[in-house]
Design an enzyme around this catalytic site. Structure first.
Site, mmCIF file in Angstrom:
data_model
loop_
_atom_site.group_PDB
_atom_site.id
_atom_site.type_symbol
_atom_site.label_atom_id
_atom_site.label_comp_id
_atom_site.label_asym_id
_atom_site.label_seq_id
_atom_site.Cartn_x
_atom_site.Cartn_y
_atom_site.Cartn_z
ATOM 1 N N GLY A 1 -26.486 68.854 53.061
ATOM 2 C CA GLY A 1 -27.333 67.667 53.166
ATOM 3 C C GLY A 1 -27.111 66.757 51.972
ATOM 4 N N GLY A 2 -27.981 66.877 50.969
ATOM 5 C CA GLY A 2 -27.950 65.995 49.797
ATOM 6 C C GLY A 2 -26.570 65.813 49.182
ATOM 7 N N ASN B 1 -24.423 66.664 56.725
ATOM 8 C CA ASN B 1 -25.527 66.159 57.539
ATOM 9 C C ASN B 1 -26.179 65.015 56.757
ATOM 10 O OD1 ASN B 1 -27.856 65.709 58.975
ATOM 11 N ND2 ASN B 1 -28.754 67.734 58.596
ATOM 12 N N TRP B 2 -25.916 63.795 57.209
ATOM 13 C CA TRP B 2 -26.378 62.624 56.443
ATOM 14 C C TRP B 2 -27.862 62.340 56.682
ATOM 15 C CZ3 TRP B 2 -21.835 58.526 57.130
ATOM 16 C CH2 TRP B 2 -20.657 59.087 56.625
ATOM 17 N N LYS B 3 -28.454 63.004 57.648
ATOM 18 C CA LYS B 3 -29.883 62.812 57.972
ATOM 19 C C LYS B 3 -30.196 61.319 58.135
ATOM 20 C CE LYS B 3 -30.790 67.199 55.793
ATOM 21 N NZ LYS B 3 -31.688 68.086 55.075
ATOM 22 N N HIS C 1 -31.905 72.043 64.006
ATOM 23 C CA HIS C 1 -32.148 71.857 62.569
ATOM 24 C C HIS C 1 -33.643 72.038 62.284
ATOM 25 C CE1 HIS C 1 -32.445 70.135 58.604
ATOM 26 N NE2 HIS C 1 -31.142 70.342 58.490
ATOM 27 N N GLU D 1 -35.630 70.546 60.430
ATOM 28 C CA GLU D 1 -36.438 69.318 60.406
ATOM 29 C C GLU D 1 -36.815 68.896 61.820
ATOM 30 O OE1 GLU D 1 -33.716 67.137 57.913
ATOM 31 O OE2 GLU D 1 -34.193 68.532 56.287
ATOM 32 N N GLY E 1 -33.092 71.091 50.783
ATOM 33 C CA GLY E 1 -33.547 69.948 50.003
ATOM 34 C C GLY E 1 -34.427 70.323 48.818
ATOM 35 N N GLU F 1 -29.687 78.334 57.784
ATOM 36 C CA GLU F 1 -30.285 77.486 56.765
ATOM 37 C C GLU F 1 -31.722 77.928 56.505
ATOM 38 O OE1 GLU F 1 -28.301 73.335 56.718
ATOM 39 O OE2 GLU F 1 -29.733 73.345 58.353
ATOM 40 N N SER G 1 -29.395 73.471 50.015
ATOM 41 C CA SER G 1 -29.056 73.211 48.608
ATOM 42 C C SER G 1 -27.688 73.761 48.217
ATOM 43 C CB SER G 1 -30.148 73.740 47.679
ATOM 44 O OG SER G 1 -31.379 73.083 47.958
HETATM 45 P P1 PGA Z 1 -29.592 70.208 51.749
HETATM 46 O O1 PGA Z 1 -29.745 70.110 53.334
HETATM 47 O O2 PGA Z 1 -28.156 70.512 51.456
HETATM 48 O O3 PGA Z 1 -30.014 68.865 51.241
HETATM 49 O O4 PGA Z 1 -30.503 71.309 51.297
HETATM 50 C C1 PGA Z 1 -29.049 70.967 54.193
HETATM 51 C C2 PGA Z 1 -29.403 70.679 55.633
HETATM 52 O O5 PGA Z 1 -30.561 70.374 55.910
HETATM 53 O O6 PGA Z 1 -28.539 70.743 56.523
#
Ligand code: PGA
Length: 249
Positions: A233-234, A9-11, A94, A96, A172, A166, A212
């Site tokens: 994500g990251g 997930n590149w956000k 998600h 967010e 994050g 998640e 994470s």
């Molecule tokens: P993260 O994000 O790996 O940076 O914690 C995961 C996500 O939000 O899908």
């Protein structure tokens, strides 16, 4: 056999050239024998150019869309448009989107229905905030998210969905759920599907862990019997770490 999946997930990250480089790097380093299906969710403005690269080993999905056919919804993208440019998967729910854009379980249900109607595969995210875990209410909370947005589906439709657990406190933050915490929730989710549907359905649905997840912890998380991969994500923003996560299977 359930599908093993690693999704990035590149956000809201990366410029056009960086997105190209990341995609091309993954594409070049991805082994043909990869044990996992590989997906990326780039920012929507890059979807078309990445789909055009025509790499059959990388599935491309959108991070968000609006669940209406078409019309006066300035700034939004419809499912039909997503389908039309050749993306096949959508992220829904998600944390967010839930937190910053007030997406409710009711809206998410509408999104799930719209996506499935257009034959898009849904990656449905669920997970509890820290406060809920501290009150030991995470099971009730996550179950409610699934009940209200996903469990109205027929078995065949549900089998077109992938679930991503998640925990919000792990996203994050560098604070990954322990193997025990992840497996406990994944097993619970599968047991609820078994209870509402049947063993076939419960065994068919891939449940990914997110929060994470990185090259250092993916292997032990993916070794859990009910963890079928990760939503990253990251660590999905660099070719090397993303490839290492894929190779954790
Ligand atoms: P993260 O994000 O790996 O940076 O914690 C995961 C996500 O939000 O899908």
């Amino acid at each position: 056999m359930r599908k093993k999946i690693v999704a990035g997930n590149w956000k809201m990250n990366l410029g056009k050239q960086e997105a190209d480089q990341l995609f091309d790097g993954i594409s070049q380093q991805l082994s043909k024998e990869s044990k996992a299906d590989v997906m990326v969710f780039p920012p929507a403005i890059y979807l078309d150019r990445l789909v055009q690269k025509n790499d059959p080993t990388i599935t491309i999905g959108i991070q968000n869309f609006y669940p209406k056919e078409k019309g006066a919804y300035t700034g939004e993208i419809s499912v039909a448009q997503v389908r039309n440019i050749g993306a096949t998967h959508v992220l829904i729910g998600h944390s967010e989107r839930r937190a910053y854009f007030q997406e409710s379980n009711v809206l998410l249900k509408e999104k799930v229905d719209a996506a499935l109607e257009h034959d898009l595969t849904v990656v449905f995210c669920c997970g509890e905030p820290l406060m809920i875990r501290e009150m030991n209410q995470e099971m009730t909370f996550v179950r409610m998210q699934l009940e209200e947005s996903l469990f109205h589906l027929e078995s065949a439709q549900l089998q077109k969905c992938i679930i991503a657990y998640e925990p919000v406190w792990a996203i994050g933050t560098g604070k990954t759920a322990s193997v025990e915490q992840a497996e406990e929730m994944h097993a619970a989710i599968r047991s609820w599907i078994l209870e509402k549907y049947d063993a076939n359905t419960a065994n068919a649905i891939s449940i990914l862990y997110g929060g994470s997840c990185n090259a250092a912890n993916a292997q032990e998380l993916f070794a859990c019997p009910n963890v079928d991969g990760g939503l990253i994500g990251g660590a999905a923003l660099e070719v090397e770490s993303f490839i290492q996560i894929i190779q954790s299977f």
